[in-house]
Design a protein around this motif. Sequence first.
Motif, PDB file in Angstrom:
ATOM      1  N   LEU A 111       0.830  -1.211   0.000  1.00  0.00           N
ATOM      2  CA  LEU A 111       0.000   0.000   0.000  1.00  0.00           C
ATOM      3  C   LEU A 111       0.862   1.259   0.000  1.00  0.00           C
ATOM      4  O   LEU A 111       0.566   2.232  -0.711  1.00  0.00           O
ATOM      5  N   ASN A 150       2.422   1.701  -3.364  1.00  0.00           N
ATOM      6  CA  ASN A 150       1.450   2.088  -4.389  1.00  0.00           C
ATOM      7  C   ASN A 150       1.141   3.587  -4.368  1.00  0.00           C
ATOM      8  O   ASN A 150       0.550   4.112  -5.314  1.00  0.00           O
ATOM      9  N   VAL A 172      -5.778  -4.954 -10.161  1.00  0.00           N
ATOM     10  CA  VAL A 172      -6.127  -3.691  -9.504  1.00  0.00           C
ATOM     11  C   VAL A 172      -6.013  -3.888  -8.000  1.00  0.00           C
ATOM     12  O   VAL A 172      -6.622  -4.816  -7.443  1.00  0.00           O
ATOM     13  N   LEU A 173      -5.230  -3.032  -7.351  1.00  0.00           N
ATOM     14  CA  LEU A 173      -4.932  -3.224  -5.934  1.00  0.00           C
ATOM     15  C   LEU A 173      -6.202  -3.250  -5.079  1.00  0.00           C
ATOM     16  O   LEU A 173      -6.332  -4.070  -4.168  1.00  0.00           O
ATOM     17  N   GLU A 174      -7.142  -2.367  -5.394  1.00  0.00           N
ATOM     18  CA  GLU A 174      -8.378  -2.318  -4.613  1.00  0.00           C
ATOM     19  C   GLU A 174      -9.130  -3.656  -4.697  1.00  0.00           C
ATOM     20  O   GLU A 174      -9.699  -4.119  -3.698  1.00  0.00           O
ATOM     21  N   GLU A 175      -9.110  -4.274  -5.874  1.00  0.00           N
ATOM     22  CA  GLU A 175      -9.782  -5.565  -6.034  1.00  0.00           C
ATOM     23  C   GLU A 175      -9.023  -6.668  -5.314  1.00  0.00           C
ATOM     24  O   GLU A 175      -9.632  -7.589  -4.742  1.00  0.00           O
ATOM     25  N   MET A 218      -7.276  -6.181  -2.641  1.00  0.00           N
ATOM     26  CA  MET A 218      -7.574  -5.945  -1.225  1.00  0.00           C
ATOM     27  C   MET A 218      -8.954  -6.494  -0.864  1.00  0.00           C
ATOM     28  O   MET A 218      -9.134  -7.145   0.163  1.00  0.00           O
ATOM     29  N   SER A 219      -9.909  -6.246  -1.731  1.00  0.00           N
ATOM     30  CA  SER A 219     -11.274  -6.695  -1.490  1.00  0.00           C
ATOM     31  C   SER A 219     -11.351  -8.217  -1.483  1.00  0.00           C
ATOM     32  O   SER A 219     -12.027  -8.819  -0.655  1.00  0.00           O
ATOM     33  N   ARG A 277     -10.057  -9.743   1.838  1.00  0.00           N
ATOM     34  CA  ARG A 277     -10.565  -9.102   3.049  1.00  0.00           C
ATOM     35  C   ARG A 277     -10.691 -10.084   4.204  1.00  0.00           C
ATOM     36  O   ARG A 277     -10.499  -9.743   5.363  1.00  0.00           O
ATOM     37  N   ASN A 311      -1.161  -5.856   5.717  1.00  0.00           N
ATOM     38  CA  ASN A 311      -2.214  -6.071   4.741  1.00  0.00           C
ATOM     39  C   ASN A 311      -1.972  -7.401   4.041  1.00  0.00           C
ATOM     40  O   ASN A 311      -0.818  -7.805   3.842  1.00  0.00           O
TER      41      ASN A 311
END
Length: 497
Positions: A160, A163, A175-178, A180-181, A184, A194
């Motif tokens: 993170l 990035n 995609v980092l957000e995906e 991460m999701s 979870r 993380n």
Amino acid sequence: MKSHQLKLYNTLSRDKEEFQPINPPFVGMYVCGPTVYGDAHLGHGRPAITFDTVNRYLTHLGYKVRYVRNITDVGHLQGDADEGEDKIAKKAKLEQLEPMEVAQQYTDTYHRDMALLNTLKPNIEPRATGHIPEQIALVEAILKEGLAYEVNGSVYFDVLKYNKTYKYGKLSGRVLEELMSGSRDLDGQGEKRNAVDFALWKNAASEHLMKWESPWGLGFPGWHLECTAMSSKYLGSQFDIHGGGMDLMFPHHECEIAQGNACNHRDPARYWMHNNMITINGQKMGKSLGNFITLQELFTGKHDLLEQAYSPMTIRYFILTAHYRSTLDFSNEALQAAQKGYKKIINGLKIARNLEYQSEEGIALDENQIKQIESSIANAYRAMDDDFNTAQAIGHLFNLLKKINSIFTGQLKSASLGKEVFDQLKDNFITFVTQILGLVEEKSDVQENMLDLLLQLYGEAKKARDYAKVDEIRAGLKSMGFVVKDMKDKIDWAYEE
């Protein structure tokens, strides 16, 4: 250096780019090698042959290639993860051996199989265990940049934080957000800040077999770290080509890019090349899936999926008949077709090597034939210049082979081509087959002597009109995979296609 506009597909840009080395004529190429805990399988053969061909063609064009391919002998954990057992250590426990015995055994068998496939040795073949100090120094450098953190003797890369300055996922398109999701459910578990963070150095439990002293205690390097340390040591902080299988794109190569930027503020390689997978019934072949066929099983035919044995050159030819970025599906039918194609090429090679130009007065140049030959040669090079398209190049070689066979049978007079075009035909066919595609004739001296003797007996029987003996010799040779070629002035043999 030969003038060619070579283009290669760069996974990083998702486009074909003109190849422009950092420091021509020198080219630095790093390819991820095997994790040595089992025999090499067909999936290992594809990247080895792919990047051997890249190396061969670049060298043919006049580049001075430093080809580095590593051996992973520590740090590659089960499931390509940051937790779990080391693959080599697990094998060592099962076989009651030292881990380095396992690593040495399978490094040796890998080298044996690569030699049978006629792949050239890399210029440098570093081992992960031989570069522990370099890996520790790399971890310290990333910590100093503030892009890693230490927890209980382990060091993790802070994705993170990285990035915020760079883009994690730019190679693989993740995609980092995906990410991460999707992870979870792991948040708040374990040592990582993380779930997307990855290990640079792992603390070794007391039962762990492979461990070294470090500023953070006894431990071992992360899998991704090894390649960054070894590629930068031998090729510099940025080099020309990084290669490997498509399955390594994420997370392995993505993490290498992150480590390179964290230390050197630049991507480690300008061009990223990835060969596609070999599949069986549409499923990726691999040890972890248990559906692999080892190279030795292919060479001996000892596997339930195999109808027969396939020689190393048949396997090499099979891999070259598909573009390296396309999937290649295993089947006996495909391998048998490759066997026939290989034999046709090698029969042509035998003929081409022995062809001699015959000048004849009164024969005019055949401009149409000359144009076809020159076009086929140009197209073969054009295919290789277009992202190393060996499949198309082989198609154009078969056009040249038709001309070679026509000269051999007398349908086409060499004098009608002129000495220059005849030499181009012969030399380019031989060069493409042997130097660029790396195909060789699989025949021993004993076999050569046996064939010469049988052909001599065949000739004597034919002269004596002993046709029963003629048929017997012909049938015997056919059973061994050879056919007799009766010609006006001589008797020769060829591989049965």
